[in-house]
Motif scaffolding. Structure first.
Motif, PDB file in Angstrom:
ATOM      1  N   PHE A   1       2.261  11.231  -0.041  1.00  0.00           N
ATOM      2  CA  PHE A   1       3.414  10.756   0.726  1.00  0.00           C
ATOM      3  C   PHE A   1       3.088  10.682   2.219  1.00  0.00           C
ATOM      4  O   PHE A   1       3.484   9.747   2.904  1.00  0.00           O
ATOM      5  N   ARG A   2       2.345  11.661   2.719  1.00  0.00           N
ATOM      6  CA  ARG A   2       1.970  11.702   4.141  1.00  0.00           C
ATOM      7  C   ARG A   2       1.075  10.512   4.492  1.00  0.00           C
ATOM      8  O   ARG A   2       1.311   9.817   5.484  1.00  0.00           O
ATOM      9  N   ILE A   3       0.066  10.254   3.667  1.00  0.00           N
ATOM     10  CA  ILE A   3      -0.842   9.131   3.921  1.00  0.00           C
ATOM     11  C   ILE A   3      -0.110   7.802   3.685  1.00  0.00           C
ATOM     12  O   ILE A   3      -0.371   6.815   4.365  1.00  0.00           O
TER      13      ILE A   3
ATOM     14  N   CYS B   1       3.534  14.708  -8.257  1.00  0.00           N
ATOM     15  CA  CYS B   1       4.592  15.721  -8.147  1.00  0.00           C
ATOM     16  C   CYS B   1       5.200  16.048  -9.505  1.00  0.00           C
ATOM     17  O   CYS B   1       5.704  17.153  -9.706  1.00  0.00           O
ATOM     18  N   ILE B   2       5.171  15.095 -10.430  1.00  0.00           N
ATOM     19  CA  ILE B   2       5.679  15.362 -11.781  1.00  0.00           C
ATOM     20  C   ILE B   2       4.798  16.395 -12.482  1.00  0.00           C
ATOM     21  O   ILE B   2       5.287  17.269 -13.180  1.00  0.00           O
ATOM     22  N   LEU B   3       3.488  16.298 -12.265  1.00  0.00           N
ATOM     23  CA  LEU B   3       2.551  17.267 -12.832  1.00  0.00           C
ATOM     24  C   LEU B   3       2.528  18.478 -11.898  1.00  0.00           C
ATOM     25  O   LEU B   3       1.699  18.591 -11.028  1.00  0.00           O
ATOM     26  N   ILE B   4       3.397  19.400 -12.079  1.00  0.00           N
ATOM     27  CA  ILE B   4       3.726  20.484 -11.158  1.00  0.00           C
ATOM     28  C   ILE B   4       2.522  21.041 -10.399  1.00  0.00           C
ATOM     29  O   ILE B   4       2.597  21.273  -9.199  1.00  0.00           O
ATOM     30  N   ILE B   5       1.418  21.235 -11.053  1.00  0.00           N
ATOM     31  CA  ILE B   5       0.262  21.871 -10.421  1.00  0.00           C
ATOM     32  C   ILE B   5      -0.358  20.996  -9.330  1.00  0.00           C
ATOM     33  O   ILE B   5      -1.053  21.486  -8.438  1.00  0.00           O
ATOM     34  N   THR B   6      -0.093  19.699  -9.342  1.00  0.00           N
ATOM     35  CA  THR B   6      -0.691  18.784  -8.369  1.00  0.00           C
ATOM     36  C   THR B   6       0.269  18.405  -7.238  1.00  0.00           C
ATOM     37  O   THR B   6       0.045  17.403  -6.550  1.00  0.00           O
ATOM     38  N   ILE B   7       1.300  19.193  -7.006  1.00  0.00           N
ATOM     39  CA  ILE B   7       2.256  18.910  -5.934  1.00  0.00           C
ATOM     40  C   ILE B   7       1.591  18.822  -4.557  1.00  0.00           C
ATOM     41  O   ILE B   7       1.944  17.944  -3.772  1.00  0.00           O
ATOM     42  N   PRO B   8       0.626  19.678  -4.199  1.00  0.00           N
ATOM     43  CA  PRO B   8      -0.004  19.510  -2.869  1.00  0.00           C
ATOM     44  C   PRO B   8      -0.641  18.134  -2.681  1.00  0.00           C
ATOM     45  O   PRO B   8      -0.595  17.570  -1.586  1.00  0.00           O
ATOM     46  N   TRP B   9      -1.210  17.574  -3.726  1.00  0.00           N
ATOM     47  CA  TRP B   9      -1.781  16.237  -3.633  1.00  0.00           C
ATOM     48  C   TRP B   9      -0.682  15.177  -3.541  1.00  0.00           C
ATOM     49  O   TRP B   9      -0.853  14.167  -2.884  1.00  0.00           O
TER      50      TRP B   9
ATOM     51  N   LEU C   1       0.834  -1.202   0.000  1.00  0.00           N
ATOM     52  CA  LEU C   1       0.000   0.000   0.000  1.00  0.00           C
ATOM     53  C   LEU C   1       0.867   1.250   0.000  1.00  0.00           C
ATOM     54  O   LEU C   1       0.571   2.232  -0.680  1.00  0.00           O
ATOM     55  N   PHE C   2       1.964   1.206   0.758  1.00  0.00           N
ATOM     56  CA  PHE C   2       2.914   2.318   0.777  1.00  0.00           C
ATOM     57  C   PHE C   2       3.462   2.587  -0.623  1.00  0.00           C
ATOM     58  O   PHE C   2       3.549   3.747  -1.048  1.00  0.00           O
ATOM     59  N   LEU C   3       3.809   1.523  -1.343  1.00  0.00           N
ATOM     60  CA  LEU C   3       4.317   1.703  -2.710  1.00  0.00           C
ATOM     61  C   LEU C   3       3.261   2.334  -3.625  1.00  0.00           C
ATOM     62  O   LEU C   3       3.598   3.137  -4.495  1.00  0.00           O
ATOM     63  N   GLY C   4       1.993   1.974  -3.428  1.00  0.00           N
ATOM     64  CA  GLY C   4       0.921   2.596  -4.212  1.00  0.00           C
ATOM     65  C   GLY C   4       0.822   4.096  -3.943  1.00  0.00           C
ATOM     66  O   GLY C   4       0.676   4.897  -4.870  1.00  0.00           O
ATOM     67  N   TYR C   5       0.918   4.485  -2.676  1.00  0.00           N
ATOM     68  CA  TYR C   5       0.876   5.908  -2.339  1.00  0.00           C
ATOM     69  C   TYR C   5       2.102   6.651  -2.864  1.00  0.00           C
ATOM     70  O   TYR C   5       1.996   7.782  -3.323  1.00  0.00           O
ATOM     71  N   VAL C   6       3.268   6.007  -2.806  1.00  0.00           N
ATOM     72  CA  VAL C   6       4.482   6.640  -3.338  1.00  0.00           C
ATOM     73  C   VAL C   6       4.368   6.814  -4.848  1.00  0.00           C
ATOM     74  O   VAL C   6       4.726   7.867  -5.390  1.00  0.00           O
ATOM     75  N   ALA C   7       3.850   5.795  -5.542  1.00  0.00           N
ATOM     76  CA  ALA C   7       3.674   5.908  -6.996  1.00  0.00           C
ATOM     77  C   ALA C   7       2.724   7.057  -7.330  1.00  0.00           C
ATOM     78  O   ALA C   7       3.000   7.862  -8.239  1.00  0.00           O
ATOM     79  N   ALA C   8       1.610   7.154  -6.594  1.00  0.00           N
ATOM     80  CA  ALA C   8       0.676   8.255  -6.831  1.00  0.00           C
ATOM     81  C   ALA C   8       1.333   9.587  -6.521  1.00  0.00           C
ATOM     82  O   ALA C   8       1.162  10.564  -7.262  1.00  0.00           O
ATOM     83  N   GLY C   9       2.113   9.655  -5.447  1.00  0.00           N
ATOM     84  CA  GLY C   9       2.789  10.898  -5.083  1.00  0.00           C
ATOM     85  C   GLY C   9       3.809  11.343  -6.120  1.00  0.00           C
ATOM     86  O   GLY C   9       3.909  12.529  -6.434  1.00  0.00           O
ATOM     87  N   VAL C  10       4.546  10.392  -6.659  1.00  0.00           N
ATOM     88  CA  VAL C  10       5.540  10.727  -7.687  1.00  0.00           C
ATOM     89  C   VAL C  10       4.847  11.267  -8.933  1.00  0.00           C
ATOM     90  O   VAL C  10       5.256  12.288  -9.496  1.00  0.00           O
ATOM     91  N   VAL C  11       3.799  10.587  -9.380  1.00  0.00           N
ATOM     92  CA  VAL C  11       3.068  11.049 -10.571  1.00  0.00           C
ATOM     93  C   VAL C  11       2.475  12.433 -10.331  1.00  0.00           C
ATOM     94  O   VAL C  11       2.559  13.314 -11.190  1.00  0.00           O
TER      95      VAL C  11
END
Length: 136
Positions: A42-44, A29-37, A17-27
């Motif tokens: 990463f926090r969750i 963060c790549i889309l600059i406007i969605t960095i807060p998400w 589950l952690f890897l799923g959240y990290v994958a979502a966080g990386v994607v």
């Protein structure tokens, strides 16, 4: 007891589950406007890695922007992360030992759908008590 539950959780489903959240966080963060998400992901994800002994409480300062952000979150990543929690929760509940972990997995579904406006605090600390008092 919390440490033992966290170790069992980590082995059975927490790491994946952690890897799923990290994958979502990386994607995100790549889309600059969605960095807060991405930061919220990463926090969750850190919470999903080691959940026992911590809990999620609502931030009293969150407002309309958190609600709108959560709507965007559900569209971008929340629905499939919540689905992962539901599937792994059902799989964990098949065994007797896995039932507490399955219940913890189901408790992570709401925060995986709406992470903005939430705060993760340790249970049994003054910080936890203050967060509960703010909600009352």
């Amino acid at each position: 007891m919390r440490t033992l539950l966290n170790i069992i959780w980590l082995v059975l489903s927490g790491f994946w589950l952690f890897l799923g959240y990290v994958a979502a966080g990386v994607v995100l963060c790549i889309l600059i406007i969605t960095i807060p998400w991405g930061i919220a992901s990463f926090r969750i994800g850190a919470y999903a890695l080691w959940p026992f002994g911590r809990t999620v409480v609502a931030k009293p300062t969150s407002g309309a922007f958190s609600f709108l952000g959560n709507v965007i979150w559900v569209i971008l990543a929340g629905w499939w992360l919540a689905l992962a929690h539901i599937v792994s929760g059902i799989a964990l509940c098949v065994t007797i030992i896995g039932i507490p972990m399955g219940i913890a997995d189901f408790k992570l579904v709401p925060v995986s759908l709406a992470p903005l406006g939430k705060e993760i605090v340790p249970v049994g600390t003054g910080e936890f008590d203050r967060a509960r008092a703010r909600q009352a």
